[in-house]
Design a protein around this motif. Sequence first.
Motif, mmCIF file in Angstrom:
data_model
loop_
_atom_site.group_PDB
_atom_site.id
_atom_site.type_symbol
_atom_site.label_atom_id
_atom_site.label_comp_id
_atom_site.label_asym_id
_atom_site.label_seq_id
_atom_site.Cartn_x
_atom_site.Cartn_y
_atom_site.Cartn_z
ATOM 1 N N HIS A 220 -2.835 -8.004 -10.033
ATOM 2 C CA HIS A 220 -2.448 -7.299 -9.492
ATOM 3 C C HIS A 220 -2.189 -6.312 -8.592
ATOM 4 C CE1 HIS A 220 -0.629 -6.923 -14.054
ATOM 5 N NE2 HIS A 220 0.155 -7.763 -13.158
ATOM 6 N N GLY A 221 -3.418 -6.412 -7.948
ATOM 7 C CA GLY A 221 -3.698 -5.873 -6.800
ATOM 8 C C GLY A 221 -3.637 -6.723 -5.518
ATOM 9 N N LEU A 222 -3.286 -7.988 -5.750
ATOM 10 C CA LEU A 222 -3.245 -8.816 -4.691
ATOM 11 C C LEU A 222 -1.356 -8.529 -4.175
ATOM 12 C CD1 LEU A 222 -3.034 -10.735 -1.627
ATOM 13 C CD2 LEU A 222 -3.283 -12.622 -3.894
ATOM 14 N N PHE A 223 -0.650 -7.954 -5.263
ATOM 15 C CA PHE A 223 0.363 -7.804 -5.575
ATOM 16 C C PHE A 223 0.317 -6.336 -4.663
ATOM 17 C CE2 PHE A 223 4.265 -6.431 -6.604
ATOM 18 C CZ PHE A 223 5.540 -7.634 -6.266
ATOM 19 N N TRP A 224 -0.561 -5.731 -4.662
ATOM 20 C CA TRP A 224 -0.445 -4.109 -4.334
ATOM 21 C C TRP A 224 0.173 -4.316 -2.954
ATOM 22 C CZ3 TRP A 224 -3.338 -0.770 -2.330
ATOM 23 C CH2 TRP A 224 -3.129 0.831 -2.949
ATOM 24 N N ARG A 235 4.520 -10.107 7.764
ATOM 25 C CA ARG A 235 4.933 -12.003 7.845
ATOM 26 C C ARG A 235 4.109 -11.560 6.355
ATOM 27 N NH1 ARG A 235 8.774 -14.802 10.163
ATOM 28 N NH2 ARG A 235 7.857 -16.659 9.527
ATOM 29 N N ALA A 236 4.679 -12.589 5.645
ATOM 30 C CA ALA A 236 4.135 -13.561 4.408
ATOM 31 C C ALA A 236 3.042 -14.537 5.332
ATOM 32 C CB ALA A 236 4.991 -13.827 3.581
ATOM 33 N N ASP A 237 2.836 -15.374 5.650
ATOM 34 C CA ASP A 237 1.981 -16.290 6.307
ATOM 35 C C ASP A 237 0.570 -15.747 7.091
ATOM 36 O OD1 ASP A 237 3.331 -15.058 8.146
ATOM 37 O OD2 ASP A 237 3.701 -17.555 9.681
ATOM 38 N N ALA A 238 1.283 -14.505 7.431
ATOM 39 C CA ALA A 238 0.174 -13.636 8.641
ATOM 40 C C ALA A 238 -0.218 -12.166 6.871
ATOM 41 C CB ALA A 238 0.611 -12.415 9.440
ATOM 42 N N ILE A 239 -0.162 -12.266 6.062
ATOM 43 C CA ILE A 239 -0.388 -11.111 5.210
ATOM 44 C C ILE A 239 -1.542 -12.407 4.359
ATOM 45 C CG2 ILE A 239 0.333 -10.464 2.468
ATOM 46 C CD1 ILE A 239 2.565 -9.876 4.101
ATOM 47 N N SER A 263 5.812 -13.799 -3.414
ATOM 48 C CA SER A 263 6.851 -12.889 -4.769
ATOM 49 C C SER A 263 6.574 -11.332 -4.491
ATOM 50 C CB SER A 263 5.666 -12.519 -5.838
ATOM 51 O OG SER A 263 6.102 -12.154 -6.556
ATOM 52 N N ALA A 264 5.219 -10.430 -3.881
ATOM 53 C CA ALA A 264 5.613 -9.182 -2.854
ATOM 54 C C ALA A 264 6.445 -9.359 -1.760
ATOM 55 C CB ALA A 264 3.937 -9.254 -2.405
ATOM 56 N N CYS A 265 7.127 -10.111 -0.671
ATOM 57 C CA CYS A 265 7.561 -9.906 0.121
ATOM 58 C C CYS A 265 9.618 -9.891 0.127
ATOM 59 C CB CYS A 265 7.043 -11.659 1.012
ATOM 60 S SG CYS A 265 5.713 -10.941 1.838
ATOM 61 N N ARG A 266 9.424 -10.944 -1.311
ATOM 62 C CA ARG A 266 11.023 -11.055 -1.808
ATOM 63 C C ARG A 266 10.708 -9.266 -2.546
ATOM 64 N NH1 ARG A 266 9.432 -16.281 -3.743
ATOM 65 N NH2 ARG A 266 8.652 -15.616 -5.388
ATOM 66 N N GLY A 271 14.641 -6.935 -3.174
ATOM 67 C CA GLY A 271 14.878 -7.596 -5.567
ATOM 68 C C GLY A 271 14.375 -7.180 -5.661
ATOM 69 N N THR A 272 13.578 -6.125 -6.256
ATOM 70 C CA THR A 272 12.792 -5.345 -6.868
ATOM 71 C C THR A 272 13.193 -4.907 -8.088
ATOM 72 O OG1 THR A 272 13.911 -2.933 -6.311
ATOM 73 C CG2 THR A 272 11.617 -4.096 -4.714
ATOM 74 N N GLY A 273 14.732 -4.440 -8.229
ATOM 75 C CA GLY A 273 15.676 -4.297 -9.815
ATOM 76 C C GLY A 273 15.610 -3.166 -9.486
ATOM 77 N N GLY A 274 15.278 -2.196 -8.957
ATOM 78 C CA GLY A 274 15.091 -1.112 -9.559
ATOM 79 C C GLY A 274 13.733 -0.459 -9.961
ATOM 80 N N VAL A 275 12.849 -1.336 -9.273
ATOM 81 C CA VAL A 275 11.524 -1.119 -9.582
ATOM 82 C C VAL A 275 11.389 -0.162 -8.138
ATOM 83 C CG1 VAL A 275 9.351 -1.647 -9.810
ATOM 84 C CG2 VAL A 275 10.741 -2.787 -11.237
ATOM 85 N N SER A 276 10.390 1.134 -8.208
ATOM 86 C CA SER A 276 9.733 1.757 -6.859
ATOM 87 C C SER A 276 8.382 0.945 -6.184
ATOM 88 C CB SER A 276 9.282 2.605 -7.206
ATOM 89 O OG SER A 276 8.535 3.436 -6.101
ATOM 90 N N ILE A 277 8.583 -0.375 -5.190
ATOM 91 C CA ILE A 277 6.787 -0.910 -5.396
ATOM 92 C C ILE A 277 6.441 0.063 -4.846
ATOM 93 C CG2 ILE A 277 6.692 -2.098 -3.036
ATOM 94 C CD1 ILE A 277 7.733 -3.954 -5.325
ATOM 95 N N ARG A 278 6.682 1.187 -4.234
ATOM 96 C CA ARG A 278 5.258 2.088 -3.463
ATOM 97 C C ARG A 278 4.666 2.991 -4.660
ATOM 98 N NH1 ARG A 278 5.786 3.470 1.280
ATOM 99 N NH2 ARG A 278 7.239 2.697 2.952
ATOM 100 N N SER A 279 5.445 2.804 -6.270
ATOM 101 C CA SER A 279 4.806 3.588 -6.838
ATOM 102 C C SER A 279 3.972 2.594 -7.351
ATOM 103 C CB SER A 279 5.202 4.117 -8.087
ATOM 104 O OG SER A 279 6.651 3.341 -8.423
ATOM 105 N N PHE A 280 4.333 1.069 -7.333
ATOM 106 C CA PHE A 280 3.075 -0.050 -7.911
ATOM 107 C C PHE A 280 1.896 0.332 -7.329
ATOM 108 C CE2 PHE A 280 4.420 -4.190 -10.182
ATOM 109 C CZ PHE A 280 3.086 -5.296 -9.547
#
Length: 299
Positions: A220-224, A235-239, A263-266, A271-280
């Motif tokens: 979860h930490g890496l995803f965030w 970009r994903a490769d740079a991340i 997955s984070a980049c998508r 593609g969040t499906g209504g989930v706020s990534i800023r609050s993730f």
Amino acid sequence: MSLADVLLAVPRLSTRDAAPQFAAAGLPVFPCQPGGKRPLTHSGHLDACLDAEAISAWWQRWPQANIGMPTGPRSGIDVVDIDVKRDGTGFAAFHRAVNAGLLDGEIARVRTPSGGMHIYFPATAHAPQRCWQAASAHIDFRGAGGYVVVPPSVAVESNGVAAYRLFSLSAAQTRPIDARALREFVDPRPTPAPRDSSGAPSGELLAHWIGRLREGERNHGLFWAACRLSEVGVRADAIIDVLGPAAARIGLGEREIERTVYSACRHTSGGTGGVSIRSFSPWTHPASDRDMRRMPWGE
């Protein structure tokens, strides 16, 4: 009959005889794997019931089954779970929380086979509190959507078979626990993503933050952290180049790192499906009721 009455009555009973006692007290139950925690019924804790015939049928089929009890509004019981694991225990954080007055109002304490503790509190039906896990503090909360294994169930530990057993009953007035306050105390939420002098998220500081994550927080930490960089166009490769080495040092594999970053980049690309990534964050991960059945909320 109350929960306290049942906990006093069941220590010398088999689980087959004890399960109806819980149901008679209005506490729904369901069968779990003998010596373990895995539910034996198709829908797990969602199958828990008070029906005497169903309970009898379950324990005729699995005579040695452990007893599971859903937590939260369904049973009227919330549980704070103090873990004991190889990398530490939750008792230090538990004692700090007790001294801070955050654990007043308990019904009972049950010693778990690992040497940990389940602390029972009354739940409020009008304000259900969801389960959470504080891996770094070794304290979990079992509320709505979760369950616990109850006495006289047993578990197979490294030193043999041990039972869930009543440790103490409270003579003081009981009251619901504020699970949110407890979580903020034992597992404070992360500060906003580290930023450089330009105000953009700092990959170097995020990598340093990832390097301090513990088991249970790493994915979860890496995803965030990857979301924070992806949001500003990295970009994903740079991340992967920036965060990958730190993630590898804390035990994540190369493929796992790549999957998590992509997955984070998508997600941040729409593609969040209504989930706020800023609050993730690693401590707040949305899940559907169906997902919750598959997550390890049972103890």
